[in-house]
Scaffold this motif. Structure first.
Motif, short mmCIF file in Angstrom:
data_model
loop_
_atom_site.label_atom_id
_atom_site.label_comp_id
_atom_site.label_asym_id
_atom_site.label_seq_id
_atom_site.Cartn_x
_atom_site.Cartn_y
_atom_site.Cartn_z
N ALA A 61 0.65 -1.75 0.02
CA ALA A 61 0.08 -0.13 0.04
C ALA A 61 1.04 1.23 -0.40
CB ALA A 61 -0.73 -0.13 1.35
N VAL A 62 2.08 1.22 0.80
CA VAL A 62 2.72 2.49 0.60
C VAL A 62 3.59 2.89 -0.75
CG1 VAL A 62 5.14 3.47 1.90
CG2 VAL A 62 3.80 2.09 3.13
N PRO A 63 3.93 1.98 -1.44
CA PRO A 63 4.50 2.97 -3.02
C PRO A 63 3.30 3.03 -3.52
CG PRO A 63 5.69 0.26 -1.82
CD PRO A 63 4.61 0.90 -0.89
N ALA A 64 1.90 2.14 -3.53
CA ALA A 64 0.91 2.87 -4.15
C ALA A 64 0.57 4.70 -3.49
CB ALA A 64 -0.06 2.18 -4.21
N VAL A 84 8.47 1.97 7.05
CA VAL A 84 7.49 3.69 8.03
C VAL A 84 8.42 4.43 7.70
CG1 VAL A 84 7.66 4.84 10.24
CG2 VAL A 84 7.67 2.37 10.04
N GLU A 85 9.56 5.09 7.62
CA GLU A 85 9.77 6.55 6.59
C GLU A 85 9.92 6.51 5.62
OE1 GLU A 85 14.18 5.92 7.18
OE2 GLU A 85 14.24 5.80 9.27
N GLU A 86 8.76 4.97 4.69
CA GLU A 86 8.33 5.52 3.86
C GLU A 86 7.40 6.37 3.46
OE1 GLU A 86 8.20 5.17 -1.23
OE2 GLU A 86 10.02 6.47 0.44
N ALA A 87 6.13 5.57 3.90
CA ALA A 87 5.17 5.63 4.62
C ALA A 87 4.79 7.29 4.44
CB ALA A 87 4.69 5.41 5.64
N ALA A 88 6.23 7.86 5.72
CA ALA A 88 6.22 8.70 6.44
C ALA A 88 6.06 10.01 4.85
CB ALA A 88 6.86 9.35 7.45
N GLY A 183 -2.03 -7.90 -0.93
CA GLY A 183 -1.31 -6.75 -1.51
C GLY A 183 -2.23 -6.64 -3.37
N SER A 184 -2.00 -7.18 -3.88
CA SER A 184 -2.43 -7.20 -5.66
C SER A 184 -3.35 -5.77 -5.30
CB SER A 184 -3.15 -8.46 -6.07
OG SER A 184 -1.85 -9.58 -5.92
#
Length: 302
Positions: A61-64, A84-88, A183-184
């Motif tokens: 979900a985060v990269p999307a 977590v850092e990427e989500a933030a 995740g798909s």
């Protein structure tokens, strides 16, 4: 509520992407209740949000860019620090919480330390048609969330461009459906709430042959695959597969909308295939037909 619990659950305003500093510790707080209510469709519709539970779902979900709020135990947030850092960085607010709070929020018994509140990711049918898709799965009033999610996962694995859930199908954001996609859900275009006739007409106008999968179909999938190997037949070009329910399949009227009704051959003694298995076989047959063939003599692309 004790004074200490109230202090732990105190909500402060945070800039997007900034982690909350206080650990949420009260499983009966209104914030926790509002998240847990997202397991139900009315709350999801009101909030315009849904749940993605566990590290695997959050990782996709985060990269999307779908994550609005990320909840996690301190241990899980540390263990998945890069995620977590990427989500933030993408604007999600990170909120530490206790195991008890996470369990109260989640639809599952063991959410594995992370839970995300996500924005809807479905797209309009017109967006899919504009991209002239090569392979699409259409679910006609498929109401079982596990089946729908598993077909979506199979479509992703087969390299499909999109999945369409027609009107009367299960809510895409049902927690069991989300989990079944593994995740798909975040990897390919998903359309919801359109009529089957509208979806078929649009996909046909975009250049796709519309094939209905049915155990009583006149066309045999093996025969179509053989023809596609010679560059002939509907599998050789863009394809939209239409799948019906596990129990009743497609109605006669739904089958009439298709260009052909195709059966998956049963070479053994099994009475039938379940929906997800049949869908995977059909989608992979089309994917195989679309893959560039390799010359056995030279190893060059045909």
């Amino acid at each position: 509520m004790s004074a200490s619990a109230a202090q732990h659950d105190q909500h402060q305003q945070h800039s997007p992407g900034r982690p909350a500093t206080a650990v949420l510790a009260n499983p009966r707080s209104e914030r926790v209740r509002s998240v847990s209510r997202l397991a139900g469709r009315p709350a999801r519709v009101r909030a315009g949000a849904f749940l993605a539970e566990g590290p695997q779902a959050v990782r996709e979900a985060v990269p999307a860019g779908a994550v609005r709020d990320l909840y996690g135990t301190p241990e899980a947030l540390e263990r998945h620090g890069a995620l977590v850092e990427e989500a933030a960085r993408r604007g999600a607010t990170v909120r530490p919480c206790t195991d008890e709070v996470l369990a109260a929020m989640a639809d599952t018994v063991a959410p594995q330390g992370l839970l995300a509140v996500c924005r809807p990711v479905d797209v309009p049918l017109a967006d899919v048609l504009d991209r002239r898709p090569r392979l699409v799965a259409v679910l006609a009033e498929v109401r079982d969330p596990g089946n729908a999610g598993t077909v979506l996962r199979a479509a992703d694995a087969a390299g499909a461009d999109a999945v369409v859930l027609t009107s009367g199908s299960v809510d895409l954001y049902n927690p069991k459906c989300v989990r079944s996609t593994a995740g798909s859900l975040f990897h390919l275009d998903v359309v919801t709430g359109v009529g089957l006739a509208e979806a078929v007409a649009g996909l046909r106008s975009a250049g796709a042959a519309v094939l209905a999968a049915d155990g009583e179909g006149e066309d045999d999938l093996d025969d179509l695959a053989d023809a596609a190997a010679d560059g002939e037949g509907p599998l050789a070009g863009p394809v939209a597969w239409v799948f019906g329910t596990e129990a009743h399949g497609l109605s006669a009227a739904d089958r009439e909308l298709a260009d052909a009704v195709v059966r998956v051959p049963l070479h053994g003694r099994a009475e039938s295939l379940n929906l997800a298995t049949a869908a995977a076989v059909c989608l992979y047959a089309a994917a195989r037909a679309h893959r560039p063939r390799t010359s056995r003599a030279t190893g060059a692309r045909a």
